[in-house]
Design a protein around this motif. Structure first.
Motif, short mmCIF file in Angstrom:
data_model
loop_
_atom_site.label_atom_id
_atom_site.label_comp_id
_atom_site.label_asym_id
_atom_site.label_seq_id
_atom_site.Cartn_x
_atom_site.Cartn_y
_atom_site.Cartn_z
N PRO A 1 0.83 -1.22 0.00
CA PRO A 1 0.00 0.00 0.00
C PRO A 1 0.86 1.26 0.00
CG PRO A 1 -0.80 -1.59 1.62
CD PRO A 1 0.52 -2.12 1.12
N HIS B 1 0.53 4.36 1.13
CA HIS B 1 0.65 5.26 2.28
C HIS B 1 0.95 4.51 3.58
CE1 HIS B 1 -0.77 8.35 -0.40
NE2 HIS B 1 -1.87 7.67 -0.66
N LEU B 2 1.35 3.25 3.48
CA LEU B 2 1.59 2.47 4.70
C LEU B 2 2.78 3.01 5.48
CD1 LEU B 2 0.79 0.05 6.44
CD2 LEU B 2 2.32 -1.37 5.05
N GLN C 1 1.93 6.07 7.38
CA GLN C 1 1.11 5.73 8.55
C GLN C 1 1.99 5.22 9.69
OE1 GLN C 1 -1.56 2.44 7.94
NE2 GLN C 1 -2.89 3.04 9.63
N LEU D 1 0.13 -4.11 11.82
CA LEU D 1 0.99 -3.84 10.66
C LEU D 1 1.38 -5.14 9.96
CD1 LEU D 1 2.69 -1.83 9.00
CD2 LEU D 1 4.52 -2.12 10.70
N SER E 1 -1.43 -6.56 7.89
CA SER E 1 -2.05 -5.68 6.89
C SER E 1 -1.65 -6.02 5.46
CB SER E 1 -1.68 -4.22 7.19
OG SER E 1 -0.28 -4.01 7.02
N SER E 2 -0.38 -6.39 5.25
CA SER E 2 0.11 -6.62 3.89
C SER E 2 1.49 -7.25 3.95
CB SER E 2 0.18 -5.30 3.11
OG SER E 2 1.10 -4.42 3.73
N GLY F 1 3.80 -4.68 5.11
CA GLY F 1 3.64 -4.56 6.55
C GLY F 1 4.44 -5.60 7.31
#
Length: 208
Positions: free
Chosen positions: A40, A42-43, A46, A64, A67-68, A71
């Motif tokens: 992502p 904008h991770l 963030q 986190l 999330s991905s 992450g």
């Protein structure tokens, strides 16, 4: 259509199975290797916001990590950031290796099918021509039906093998390129985080 497939002989079965595998793998990888799901945009910003606001704790790290794929890499680095730059980089590298392995899942099978399908078609061609020459040897050239059947089997398997191999090769190259691009993106994001935490040259994460 069924008559055409049947005319190709028993080697059409593995070729058909290969085509089904190519379709299934391509759909699964296209869905899984979504750049927005993997990395992502904008991770990192963030995460940096959490760090600046002293909000980074065990719950945030679990969030986190789940999330991905990016992450997971960042969470691995943050979990060991207090031990220094090199330890943080090693943790990121270990997590990245696992993530890359997962992203490349089934791509080896796709490449194998791309290489094997033409060989199956070629084998069908050889077997078909053997039938033709056997028929000529036993019955002469007068039985056109037998000769046509052998030649038909040879041509059908060759065409079928190529029809499977060409898309398989294209999808393999496409997904391998996507994986390479995602790896570069995650590497860049991880380097920004390491520099922001441990470099004398502080990085404005939100600005990059």
């Amino acid at each position: 259509m069924f008559e055409v497939l049947a005319a190709g002989g028993w080697l059409m079965l593995p070729i058909i199975l290969c085509s089904i595998a190519v379709i299934a793998i391509s759909i699964e990888r296209y869905w899984t290797l979504n750049p927005q799901k993997i990395a992502p945009k904008h991770l990192l910003a963030q995460v940096w916001g959490w760090i600046k606001g002293n909000q980074l704790d065990g719950n945030k790290l679990r969030e986190l990590k789940q999330s991905s794929e990016l992450g997971k890499v960042l969470a691995a680095g943050l979990s060991n950031s207090r031990h220094g730059r090199e330890v943080m980089k090693d943790s990121i590298q270990e997590a990245a290796n696992q993530v890359i392995h997962d992203m490349e899942r089934y791509l080896g099978a796709l490449g194998t099918i791309a290489a094997t399908a033409p060989l199956l078609g070629l084998l069908g061609t050889v077997l078909g021509m053997i039938k033709v020459f056997t028929a000529i040897m036993l019955q002469g050239t007068g039985n056109a039906g037998v000769l046509a059947g052998g030649i038909s089997e040879a041509l059908i398997t060759t065409a079928a093998g190529l029809c499977v191999a060409i898309p398989a090769m294209m999808f393999h190259r496409f997904f391998q390129r996507r994986v390479d691009t995602l790896v570069v993106t995650m590497e860049q994001e991880a380097i920004k985080l390491v520099d922001a935490l441990h470099s004398d040259r502080r990085v404005d994460v939100k600005a990059v």
